[in-house]
Design an enzyme around this catalytic site. Structure first.
Site, PDB file in Angstrom:
ATOM      1  N   GLU A 229       0.966  -1.362  -0.082  1.00  0.00           N
ATOM      2  CA  GLU A 229       0.133  -0.147   0.020  1.00  0.00           C
ATOM      3  C   GLU A 229       1.015   1.101  -0.211  1.00  0.00           C
ATOM      4  O   GLU A 229       1.719   1.244   0.950  1.00  0.00           O
ATOM      5  CB  GLU A 229      -1.096   0.152   1.425  1.00  0.00           C
ATOM      6  N   CYS A 266      -2.027   8.527   4.124  1.00  0.00           N
ATOM      7  CA  CYS A 266      -2.008   8.061   2.677  1.00  0.00           C
ATOM      8  C   CYS A 266      -3.353   8.687   1.937  1.00  0.00           C
ATOM      9  O   CYS A 266      -3.711   8.403   0.744  1.00  0.00           O
ATOM     10  CB  CYS A 266      -1.715   6.431   2.578  1.00  0.00           C
TER      11      CYS A 266
END
Lengths: 507, 507
Positions: A229, A266
Site C-alpha cells: 500500500e 495516505c
C-alpha cells in the site's frame, strides 16, 4: 531449503514460521479467532504503557494513539468474526452429474486454504494499526498464516513492546510456536522476503520502497504475491453548486482532513478541484489558523516534507492561501500546521511535473477550474491510480435531478476506473474498518489492487484455492463436508445445472 | 498515451480495446451474457469448417477437436450464466451506523469492476478451449473486459477463422467495436503486453515463456497481473491396498491418461509412485500396445519430446515397461504411442535432476517405493508446485477405517499445500469445466495461483474491488442498489454489527 544468507537469528524466525504453518492452517477457525481476541484484549490491557512509548517515538498525540490502539483491537475482533464466518473460503461444491454437458462430471469441491508464512513490513505513520499487531498481521493470522513482522525503524521500541504483548497472548491462547515473529532492519527484511519459505508479502510505505520490494518478490526463483500500500494524492472535485450550498463547511472540512495527523496519511487529499472564483480563501485561511502545531513522525519525514513544500511554493502560478511552514526544534523534529495553496488549471497543466508528486505532510493544492471544464477528462490527464477520489455535490445534484447529471456520472465513472474508493460529500481521511471498505487502488496506490489492506476483505490476500475431486469425506476439509460443520457459506451446483447454461441470456 | 513502438495495426487494435473498455464495463451483465451465447452458437454453426482446419494444423483427431469445440461452446454458456449470477461482484453493503465501535460509520458499498483490456496468449495444445474463443477470452468478456488474443503460431489459420466467427457474433450481438481483437507474432505480443492500456495478461504454455512474460508484466512502469498456466508433472500416489484391489484398472487408466492427446496435456501424470513389487508391468505393457499411434502437435514439440524421452531412458536405473518411441514422418511430424518407465526411489533420488523435468508427450515415470516410505515427505523433497496431485486408495482406506489413515491424511495435506487440485481414485487429465474446478497451483504450475484458468471462478481474475462511500443512489452502480435490480448476491452488514465483534470467539 534454508538460505545460507540468513543470520542464525533470522533463520530461527523463518524456520519457526515455516514449521508452524501446517499446524496454524489446520486449526479450527474458532481457535484462530479466539487467539485474535486474546491479542486484542492484551493490547487494551497494556494500553497505557504502549501509548506512552508510541507518543515519545512518533510525536503522534496521545488521543490519536489511544484511538489507533482501539482501532487495532476492534479490527482484531472483526477478523475473529471474519475467520469464523469463512466467507473467504468461498466453498463450492459441484455435485457429481452423469448428465453433464461434457460427459460425466465428478464430485468437485473447492475452497481457499492459507498461503503459509507471510512477511509484513510495518508502516511508520500508524504505529499500531498498520504495524506489529495491525490489519496485515490480523488478516494473515485470521486466514491461518504465520506472520513475521519487519518492524518500522521509526518506532522500534514500541514494536518490541507490542510484539511481546502479541507473542504472549498468542502463546496463552495455545497458538503454535512460530505463529508470530518480529525482525528489525531493512536488509534483514529483504533477506527474509527472498527466502523460499515466505509465501507472500505485505507492506505499507512509500512508492519507491514498495516498488523495490515488489520487484524483489516478483523476481524470486519462486515469485510470490506482494501487497504493497503505497502513495496516493486523493483528488477531490467540488461542484459550483456544492460551494454555493456550504462554503464554510467545505473550507473547514478540507483543512481538518489535510492537517489531521500532520497530514501524514495516505488518504490526505492532495489536490482539490474547485471552480474559479470559489471565494473560499478567507474561510480556509481562518480554519488553518486554528490548527494546533503538530510534530511530524521524525526528522527524515520532516525534512522531506519541508523540501517538497518549498518546491511546490516555488512553482509558477502558485498562490498561498494558508502558509503552514515547518519549524525545526533542537532535536531536528519538524513542527507543522496546514499549508494550502491554489493554482489555475492552466498553470497546473503547465507545471504538472513540479506539482503532481505527493507531499507527505499537511499540504494541499487547490486547482481552480474554469466554468465548463470537463472534470472527468482531468483524471486520466493528470493522475495515475489512487486510493480514493471524492466528489462534493449539492443536495439537488446528489438527487440526480440537475442538468449536469450526465457530466457528474462521467466524473464518477472516471473515478471508479482510477481509484479504490469513491467518496461523496466527505473527506477521504479516517478510513472506516468495515466489511465493505476498500483501501487499495491501481498502481501506484498499491502494488496489487486485487484486494484491500483495510476491512475484512483483506483476509482474501492470504489464501489460495484448492479443489478436491471425488474426495472421500474422511480426507476432505470440514468446510467442504455436506453437513457443513463449520457453517461457512457453501455454493452448491446441483446435478443437471449444465442443461440450462446459456438459457437465461437468450431473449 | 500511445506507445511509439506499436505498429499502426497494433495501435489500432489496442486503441480500439481501450476505447471500448468503459462501454463494455457499463453493459448490463445480461447483454454481455447474450453476446457470449451468440459466440457459442456461432462456433457450433461453423463446427465442420473449424474442426477441419484444426485437424490439419494440429494433428489432433476430429473426435478430440469436436469435443473441444463443444467444451468451448459450453464454457461460453457457463460464463454467460456466471456473468448474470454476479458472484464475482462480491457486493457488500455496510449500513451507516452511528453506534459503530470506532465512531460513526458511513454507508460503504463495495463491488468488483472490470479491469479493462486483457491480453490473452493462446495455447498450442488446445486450439479451441485455450485459444481464440477459449476460457480466458470467455471469462474476461464475462467480467466486462475487452480482449486481445495473441494467436498461437501452431494454428494461425484456425485462429483467424475462429476470430472471424467470434468478431461477427459479438458485432451481431451489439457489442462495442474493439471488444475483441486478434494479433499474431511473439514480438507483437510482447509489445502489446508492455502497452499501458493493457490491464492484465493471461497465458497458457511453457514455464520458460510464461516466466519471461510474467517478468515483463511485473517490470512495466505500471505493473499488471499476469495469469500464466505453465508446466506441471502431476504426481500420483497409489497405495498397496489399491493395487491389490484393482491392478488392471490402474494399469489401463494410467496408460489412457498418459497417452490421450499424445500426452500433450498440462495435467498428464508425469510421475506415479507405486509400491515396490506392484506387479503391474505386464498389464501396463499390454494396455500401451493397444494405444493407436498419434501425431504430435508439430515438429518442434515432437523433437523436444524425443530429446527429453532419450534423456530419461538414458538415466541410471531406468527400466522400460512400454517403449512408445517417436517416429518422424516425411514432414518431420512426430508419431507416438505411450512410453512408461520405472525407477526405484533410491535411483530417483540419485538422478532427480535428470528425471524431474516435464516430458511434454506420452511418457510417465513410475517411482517404486519401499514399504514404509513416508509418502508425504516425498512431495516437498522432489516437487515444486503442480496443477494436480492424485491419490489412489482402496475402498477401505477411502472410508478412513484403516490403520494408515493418519499417514494418508498427511499425504493429502502435503498435496493440498503444493497443488491446485487433489484427486482421489481417478486420473488428472480431462478437467471438468464447472463452478468448483480449480486449474492452477503454486509456481511453476502457474504464475499467479490466486485464481483458476478453468471453471467459472476464472472470471475473478479480471475484476478489482471499488468502494463507494455515502454515494447517492443516482450515482451508484446497480449491483449496489438497495433494491438489487440485478439480483446479485449482496452481503449486508447491519448497523450495530460491531457491538458483537469478538463475542463468538470467547468461550
Amino acid at each position: 531449503m534454508a538460505q545460507e544468507s540468513l543470520t542464525p537469528e533470522l533463520e530461527r524466525t523463518v524456520a519457526a514460521a515455516a514449521d508452524a504453518a501446517p499446524a496454524v492452517a489446520a486449526l479450527d477457525p474458532r481457535d484462530r479467532a479466539a487467539a485474535l481476541v486474546a491479542v486484542a484484549d492484551a493490547l487494551e490491557e497494556h494500553r497505557t504503557e504502549l501509548v506512552e512509548i508510541g507518543t515519545t517515538e512518533t510525536g503522534l498525540t496521545t488521543a490519536r494513539l489511544n484511538g489507533e490502539l482501539t482501532r487495532t483491537a476492534v479490527q482484531l475482533r472483526m477478523f475473529a468474526d471474519t475467520a469464523i464466518a469463512g466467507d473467504e473460503v468461498d466453498a463450492r461444491i459441484d455435485e457429481a452429474d452423469t448428465e453433464y454437458a461434457l460427459g460425466a462430471r465428478p464430485d468437485v469441491r473447492r475452497m481457499h486454504l492459507p498461503l503459509g508464512p507471510i512477511l509484513n513490513f510495518a508502516a511508520s505513520n500508524f504505529p499500531f494499526a498498520f504495524s506489529v499487531a495491525g490489519g496485515d498481521t490480523a488478516s494473515a493470522l485470521a486466514a491461518g498464516c504465520p506472520v513475521i513482522v519487519k518492524a518500522h525503524s521509526g518506532h522500534p521500541e514500541l514494536s518490541d513492546a507490542t510484539a511481546q504483548v502479541v507473542g504472549d497472548a498468542l502463546r496463552g491462547a495455545g497458538m503454535p510456536a512460530g505463529t508470530f515473529g518480529l525482525i528489525h532492519g531493512q536488509e534483514n527484511g529483504v533477506a527474509v522476503l527472498q527466502d523460499p519459505r515466505i509465501m507472500a508479502g505485505a507492506f505499507t510505505g512509500s512508492i519507491a520502497a514498495g516498488r523495490r520490494l515488489a520487484d524483489i518478490a516478483a523476481a524470486r526463483p519462486t515469485p510470490i504475491p506482494f501487497f504493497g500500500e503505497l502513495g496516493s494524492v486523493n483528488p477531490v472535485f467540488v461542484t459550483t453548486a456544492a460551494v454555493a450550498e456550504r462554503a464554510d463547511d467545505l473550507a473547514s472540512g478540507l483543512v481538518t482532513s489535510v492537517s489531521g495527523s500532520a497530514g501524514q496519511l495516505c488518504t490526505k487529499p492532495g489536490f482539490v478541484f474547485l471552480p474559479e472564483g470559489h471565494g473560499l480563501d478567507a474561510a480556509i485561511a481562518s480554519a488553518a489558523e486554528n490548527v494546533a502545531e503538530h510534530r511530524m513522525l521524525g526528522p527524515r519525514i520532516a525534512s522531506g516534507f519541508a523540501r517538497r513544500r518549498d518546491e511546490i511554493l516555488a512553482a509558477d502560478g502558485v498562490r498561498v492561501i494558508a502558509d503552514g511552514g515547518v519549524r525545526l526544534d533542537d532535536d531536528e523534529q519538524g513542527w507543522v500546521t496546514a499549508t494550502v495553496v491554489a493554482v489555475s488549471l492552466d498553470d497546473f497543466r503547465r507545471n504538472h511535473d513540479a506539482l503532481i508528486e505527493e507531499a507527505f505532510g499537511p499540504l494541499t493544492i487547490i486547482v481552480e477550474t474554469p466554468a465548463g471544464t470537463d472534470l472527468a477528462s482531468l483524471l486520466p490527464e493528470f493522475f495515475a491510480g489512487n486510493l480514493t477520489g471524492t466528489v462534493h455535490l449539492s443536495a439537488e445534484e446528489a438527487a440526480g435531478s440537475t442538468g449536469n447529471r450526465a457530466e457528474l456520472a462521467a466524473l464518477v465513472g472516471a473515478l471508479s476506473r482510477q481509484v479504490g474508493r469513491v467518496l461523496f460529500n466527505g473527506w477521504p481521511t479516517g478510513v472506516a474498518v468495515t466489511p465493505a471498505m476498500q483501501h487499495g487502488g491501481p498502481w501506484p496506490a498499491t502494488t496489487n489492487d486485487s484486494s484491500t489492506s483495510v476491512g475484512s476483505a483483506a483476509i482474501q490476500r492470504f489464501v489460495r484455492p484448492v479443489a478436491y475431486q471425488n474426495a472421500p469425506e474422511a480426507f476432505l476439509p470440514a468446510a467442504l463436508h455436506d453437513d457443513n460443520p463449520l457453517g461457512v457459506p457453501q455454493r452448491r451446483s446441483p446435478a443437471g445445472d449444465s442443461t440450462t447454461w446459456g438459457d437465461a441470456a437468450r431473449r
